[in-house]
Design an enzyme around this catalytic site. Structure first.
Site, PDB file in Angstrom:
ATOM      1  N   GLU A  45       0.819  -1.210   0.000  1.00 38.78           N
ATOM      2  CA  GLU A  45       0.000   0.000   0.000  1.00 38.78           C
ATOM      3  C   GLU A  45       0.857   1.267   0.000  1.00 38.78           C
ATOM      4  O   GLU A  45       0.463   2.295  -0.556  1.00 38.78           O
ATOM      5  CB  GLU A  45      -0.963  -0.003   1.193  1.00 38.78           C
ATOM      6  CG  GLU A  45      -1.897  -1.189   1.271  1.00 38.78           C
ATOM      7  CD  GLU A  45      -2.687  -1.450  -0.007  1.00 38.78           C
ATOM      8  OE1 GLU A  45      -2.883  -0.494  -0.793  1.00 38.78           O
ATOM      9  OE2 GLU A  45      -3.104  -2.596  -0.219  1.00 38.78           O
ATOM     10  N   TYR A  86      -1.899  -8.405 -10.830  1.00 36.79           N
ATOM     11  CA  TYR A  86      -0.874  -8.246  -9.795  1.00 36.79           C
ATOM     12  C   TYR A  86       0.327  -9.158 -10.055  1.00 36.79           C
ATOM     13  O   TYR A  86       1.459  -8.689 -10.213  1.00 36.79           O
ATOM     14  CB  TYR A  86      -1.435  -8.592  -8.419  1.00 36.79           C
ATOM     15  CG  TYR A  86      -2.407  -7.628  -7.807  1.00 36.79           C
ATOM     16  CD1 TYR A  86      -2.068  -6.906  -6.667  1.00 36.79           C
ATOM     17  CD2 TYR A  86      -3.689  -7.454  -8.323  1.00 36.79           C
ATOM     18  CE1 TYR A  86      -2.963  -6.045  -6.058  1.00 36.79           C
ATOM     19  CE2 TYR A  86      -4.588  -6.598  -7.734  1.00 36.79           C
ATOM     20  CZ  TYR A  86      -4.229  -5.886  -6.593  1.00 36.79           C
ATOM     21  OH  TYR A  86      -5.123  -5.042  -6.001  1.00 36.79           O
TER      22      TYR A  86
END
Length: 502
Positions: free
Chosen positions: A354, A440
């Site tokens: 993040e 991803y």
């Protein structure tokens, strides 16, 4: 957003990860601070400006809001109509929620109740105007302007509205300990070469696309609450005439979104990475110290690898958030259950991921609906880079195999005879599992393979150039390709076509 790893990774995989990470932690690298206002790429003229005044009414979980948005038309086209996204309305209808049906028990642990945003008044330049709320989820606000908005002109819009916060452990909602206010206000839709981007709030990925703007936000809350937020808290004071309330004033310049989290139960730890203040908000029996260390190390490592983080603060918040992690400018949600795990290794992975999003989405933006691989694949690659820089190549590559390569292999085996196309819109994926494994994991493998071909030094030069040239703007996939060619002197178009599938 972090891959839905907490729900998807098996106990065996987690134990393997624990075994390979039995190493001591060390201090990060030095970094330096600069202000976004000092960058040639961020002119204050030409940005939208949001002025928000919100009061939280605890007894019915609502926000009473007045919003003034100065909208700047930077395009060559004149506008008779402009659009805003009303994302809270996606929570109003159980049949059209932004969650897969098999995740409802996690999204609404105490059962479904609707959330929404009710527009009560819209004015443009002080005049009442016609507006419509459109779309299947009622997430598009169409505003007919009283006069044509010329190219390079600006107009001020005034909104009054009420936001109903649902009991949802998601980007927007509340749980046992936190209220999560992401995507909660009318946000200007992006106009680009394809026209207006009016996509719905899809259940897969992070279906958002926004432009860097300036924010001044006033939040009036019961005095028992602590606030974690995008931007800088510049003032707190008792609300006039209200002994039980406190008003927080927040300034956020040069950010592409504004989110906040509040709780009565926050403990707060602080540190610095260079001149950037690091804040960790956590609860009882949670790994706050570890989270603080990882946040600091992440900012330090990415400062050195990509370029300096251009904001004064970065906050990591333990939240009622079932998906794992979610990025907003200067602020990330992390599932509070991850904070409470006996092992801190999953916490480290998600925070590093993040934090990397602060660069790839926050500083350099993209259309996360149409080209989600741009930020997510690069962020996942950057997460592995964090482990390699911090723990060395051997440990870093073991993490790469376990968390990325094995993840891709599992989804690959379930796609017989189907093209593994990474470069597609979020609505073209079957489910979040397919999306995660390709966007991803396969995307991160692509960037690692590029690094192997051109060398790590060239790879970091590409990322530094990419950030330096594109900070505070939105990019397209072609920009990564052209910068790769500029740095290496070689055309990698066929390489990207082979990996991306287009």
């Amino acid at each position: 957003m972090a891959k839905r790893m907490i729900r998807n990774i098996t106990l065996v995989l987690l134990m393997v990860f624990i075994c390979i990470m039995g190493v001591q932690l060390h201090e990060g690298l030095l970094s330096h601070f600069w202000s976004p206002q000092s960058s040639n790429h961020l002119s204050q003229h030409g940005l939208h400006h949001y002025d928000l005044e919100a009061r939280f009414v605890e007894k019915d979980n609502t926000l009473q809001v007045i919003q003034r948005t100065t909208y700047f038309n930077k395009h060559s086209k004149d506008f008779e109509t402009i659009y805003f996204h009303l994302y809270p309305n996606a929570y109003g209808d159980k049949e059209n929620l932004p969650f897969p049906s098999d995740e409802m028990e996690f999204a609404y642990p105490k059962g479904f109740e609707p959330g929404n945003i009710e527009i009560k008044n819209v004015k443009v330049q002080g005049k009442q105007v016609k507006y419509d709320v459109e779309g299947q989820q009622k997430t598009i606000l169409k505003i007919d302007l009283p006069e044509v908005l010329k190219s390079q002109g600006e107009v001020t819009l005034y909104f009054e509205y009420e936001v109903k916060i649902p009991p949802s452990a998601s980007r927007f909602g509340y749980g046992e300990t936190t209220y999560n206010l992401g995507n909660w206000y009318p946000v200007a839709a992006v106009y680009d070469d394809e026209g207006w981007n009016l996509d719905p709030y899809y259940a897969i990925g992070d279906p958002f696309y926004s432009e860097v703007s300036n924010y001044k936000v006033s939040l009036t809350l019961p005095k028992e609450y602590q606030l974690a937020t995008t931007g800088d808290i510049v003032n707190t004071q008792k609300t006039k005439g209200q002994k039980k309330e406190k008003t927080w004033t927040v300034q956020a310049n040069g950010v592409r979104d504004f989110a906040w989290v509040m709780s009565k139960d926050f403990k707060i730890l602080r540190d610095k990475a260079g001149d950037t203040d690091i804040h960790v908000y956590y609860g009882e029996n949670q790994q706050g110290k570890k989270a603080l260390e990882v946040a600091k190390d992440s900012i330090d490592i990415f400062n050195k690898s990509f370029g300096i983080y251009p904001y004064k603060q970065f906050s990591v918040v333990a939240s009622d958030f079932y998906i794992g992690g979610m990025e907003y400018p200067n602020l990330v949600y992390i599932d509070k259950n991850v904070f409470a795990m006996d092992t801190t290794l999953m916490l480290e992975y998600i925070i590093a991921h993040e934090t990397a999003h602060q660069w790839w989405y926050g500083i350099v933006g993209n259309n996360q609906v149409k080209e989600p691989w741009i930020d997510e694949a690069l962020t996942e690659y950057s997460t592995i880079l964090y482990f390699r820089e911090k723990y060395g190549e051997e440990i870093g590559m073991r993490v790469f195999k376990t968390m990325v390569v094995d993840d891709y292999t599992r989804i690959k085996d379930k796609l017989p005879g189907k093209k593994e196309i990474i470069a597609r819109s979020v609505d073209e994926f079957k489910d979040n599992r397919e999306y995660s494994g390709l966007v991803y994991s396969k995307g991160a493998i692509m960037f690692y393979q590029l690094e192997k071909e051109i060398g790590k030094e060239n790879m970091l030069s590409i990322l530094q150039y990419y950030m330096g040239e594109n900070q505070f703007t939105n990019v397209q996939g072609k920009d990564i390709k052209s910068i790769t060619k500029a740095v290496t002197g070689k055309d990698y178009q066929k390489f990207f076509e082979r990996w991306l599938g287009k």
